[in-house]
Every structure is written in C-alpha cells, then in structure tokens.
Design an enzyme around this catalytic site. Sequence first.
Site, PDB file in Angstrom:
ATOM      1  N   GLY A 138       6.973 -23.013  52.138  1.00 25.12           N
ATOM      2  CA  GLY A 138       7.658 -24.011  52.946  1.00 25.12           C
ATOM      3  C   GLY A 138       8.866 -24.574  52.225  1.00 25.12           C
ATOM      4  N   SER A 140      10.534 -26.636  49.956  1.00 17.91           N
ATOM      5  CA  SER A 140       9.968 -27.461  48.880  1.00 17.91           C
ATOM      6  C   SER A 140      10.655 -27.196  47.549  1.00 17.91           C
ATOM      7  CB  SER A 140       8.470 -27.176  48.753  1.00 17.91           C
ATOM      8  OG  SER A 140       8.220 -25.771  48.702  1.00 17.91           O
ATOM      9  N   LYS A 193      13.870 -15.382  53.687  1.00 23.04           N
ATOM     10  CA  LYS A 193      14.912 -16.407  53.834  1.00 23.04           C
ATOM     11  C   LYS A 193      15.854 -16.427  52.643  1.00 23.04           C
ATOM     12  CE  LYS A 193      12.601 -19.073  50.830  1.00 23.04           C
ATOM     13  NZ  LYS A 193      13.060 -19.671  49.569  1.00 23.04           N
ATOM     14  N   ASP A 246      11.918 -23.435  55.694  1.00 25.29           N
ATOM     15  CA  ASP A 246      12.345 -22.937  54.383  1.00 25.29           C
ATOM     16  C   ASP A 246      13.740 -22.331  54.456  1.00 25.29           C
ATOM     17  OD1 ASP A 246      11.987 -22.591  51.694  1.00 25.29           O
ATOM     18  OD2 ASP A 246      10.389 -21.112  51.850  1.00 25.29           O
ATOM     19  N   SER A 256      19.351 -24.826  45.722  1.00 28.40           N
ATOM     20  CA  SER A 256      19.004 -23.441  46.025  1.00 28.40           C
ATOM     21  C   SER A 256      19.686 -22.461  45.073  1.00 28.40           C
ATOM     22  CB  SER A 256      19.388 -23.110  47.469  1.00 28.40           C
ATOM     23  OG  SER A 256      19.256 -21.729  47.719  1.00 28.40           O
ATOM     24  N   ARG A 257      18.888 -21.737  44.298  1.00 27.16           N
ATOM     25  CA  ARG A 257      19.438 -20.738  43.376  1.00 27.16           C
ATOM     26  C   ARG A 257      20.114 -19.608  44.140  1.00 27.16           C
ATOM     27  NH1 ARG A 257      13.894 -19.925  39.898  1.00 27.16           N
ATOM     28  NH2 ARG A 257      13.455 -22.138  39.517  1.00 27.16           N
ATOM     29  N   ASN A 258      19.503 -19.196  45.252  1.00 27.70           N
ATOM     30  CA  ASN A 258      20.056 -18.096  46.039  1.00 27.70           C
ATOM     31  C   ASN A 258      21.400 -18.482  46.639  1.00 27.70           C
ATOM     32  OD1 ASN A 258      17.768 -15.921  46.211  1.00 27.70           O
ATOM     33  ND2 ASN A 258      16.754 -17.903  46.430  1.00 27.70           N
ATOM     34  N   GLU A 283      15.358 -14.920  43.503  1.00 27.87           N
ATOM     35  CA  GLU A 283      14.428 -13.999  44.166  1.00 27.87           C
ATOM     36  C   GLU A 283      15.101 -13.130  45.223  1.00 27.87           C
ATOM     37  OE1 GLU A 283      11.396 -13.225  43.534  1.00 27.87           O
ATOM     38  OE2 GLU A 283      10.215 -14.917  42.824  1.00 27.87           O
TER      39      GLU A 283
END
Length: 349
Positions: A138, A140, A193, A246, A256-258, A283
């Site tokens: 989710g 988070s 996502k 998410d 957010s790393r992405n 990821e």
Amino acid sequence: MSGKVAVLGAGSWATALSRLLSKKGCQVVMWSASSEQAREINETRENRHYLPGVMLPADIEVTLDLEKALYKAKAVVYGVPSHAFREVARRSLPYLPENAVLVNVAKGIEEESLYRMSQVFAEEAGLSMLDRYVVLSGPSHAEEVGRDIPTAVVVASPNMERAEQVQDLFMCESFRVYTNPDVVGVELGGALKNIIALGTGIADGLGFGDNTKAALMTRGLAEISRLGMVMGANPLTFAGLSGVGDLIVTCTSMHSRNRRAGMAIGQGKSLEEALSMVKMVVEGVRTTRAARRLSEKHAVQMPITEQIHRVLFEGLSPAVAVNKLMTRGKTHEMEEVALAAAMVGKIKL
C-alpha cells in the site's frame, strides 16, 4: 498479537516497521547483514543511512545472528528488497518457529523466474507454508510511517485468519490496516506501480506538467490491471490501496526512489548515473524487465512499460518515447481492459 517479532532487513522500510511494532509493545529484533550498520543502530538508535532523523526505541535490538533473531518469534517480517528475498527466505527456513506468521513487505517481481514474492517463497518453503504467508502493501513511505504520519495499507493472504493476525499486529492510531484475500493483485499492484513511477519521474525531468503525469498514471493503471487480470488478480484490488493508492504516492512523492531516478533520466542522466544519485534500491528497474517479459508471455499490451524499457535499456531518448506513446493508433478507453477481462472470463464482450 504481542510477543517477539523478528524483522529481517534493516533498510528504511524494515526500520520504520520495527519502530512501529516496538511502540505497540512487541519485542523487536532486527537482523542486518552489515556489522557496521548493526553497531551504528544499536549505539545511536538511528539508521542514519536509510532513515535519518528517526530515533528508535531503546529496546529494539539489531543482530547479525539470523538464528537469534528468529528464536521464539511469533511473527517474522521479511523486510529485504525483492532481489534478495529468495536468499533470505531460504536462509531463514531452518530457524522459523512453528506457527509463526510470515509477513513479506517487499514489492517486486523476481527477474529470472518472473515469480511474485509468494511464488518465490512457495518454491523455497513448500506450498503448505503459504498458509502462514501474508503480504503487506500500500501507499506507505517509510519516511512518513517513521514519523507517525497517518497511513493506510492492506494485508493479503489465502488464510484470512492469518491476515487478521497481521492486521492486529500492525494496526494503531497512525497505521490503519485493511485485509484482502487477493494475494496476486496486491503483490502485482505493489510491484508494477514502480514502473509507472519511473515514467512520471521522466515526465517531470522533461519539464512536462500535471496533465502528462495524470495520463501516465491512469493509463499505467490500465496496464497494471490488464496484466493482473490475466494473471489471476481480482480487478477490484487495483482500485484499492495496493493499486491506485500505491500508484499515486509513488508517482507523486518526493520520497519516491523510482520517481527520483526517473526524473534524473528525464534530465539527461544515464540509468547508472540516476541509480548512483538515488543511492538506494530502485525496484522499478528490475521490475520493468520482468514486466516486459510477462506482457509478452501473456500477450498483454503494455505500451508505457515497453517505452520505459526502451529508455532504460535500449538507449531510446525519453522525448522520443513520449512521442511514440502519444502517436499510437487510436483506441477505445475501455477496449483493452475489456479484452483482458474477456480472456479470463470476467465479462463478455
């Protein structure tokens, strides 16, 4: 549920969840593979590399000894990145206490096998162990959970009694937990996502606006839903916390790393440079490769994923990728979703 909880991993998410569980009265033992990290957290009560500024309760212990971490644990939380999950799961098996509930919080797809994390675990531990397996997912970010900012997540398991155990384990006034029986959908939503978040980051890096990001998120959710339905997910799951929830937070948040990696790529950095700038696991990079292969395997159209793959691994210019998406052949908004649904007998065309 109270008692001892073993948290395997010492990254940002594992650290935030350890703090939450300790504040709820659990005896938390974290396992780290790094002696330097374990010593730092034990001495300073802070994970300065992964979750700086968040102080940990004095009773959280960090150990290098996996057997010690797992000894008499009532619950085990797997808090390692998806690419490390198989190895850590395998190493943990000899020491897992009988009847302990097993919670996985990694969001990814194993690149080599194309397995979801529950499939990886079943292959290592046996199908019968899935009765004890619960996935937590989710919107988070650890940076917010570690500061008690209100958050809602979902836990999924084929065994709803186990899901409710985990719901009780984590739920508190700042962390609301819902249950869902759809393990496939919850795992896929959490993994896929990240690809779309790379795309929205690229759009930010190119200087595009909210319209572009809204289009990427909406059409990205359509791709996630199409693939998910063909793989056995309940389409309603993608309208929930592990799906659109998410997706929103990962595509829009400064944490957010992405998204940050995508933004660097949109600004002209190479993939290697972008990953170096983020300094933590992104990821979505591995997941992009896996999702592209899954789309081919299941004959599902995923045009955004395809273009992001070309940008990341085939040298395509981000601006050209956007042009290719915008000039695709025309289609009905619901046509592709309806086709995917028809393939699995959900609806009739």
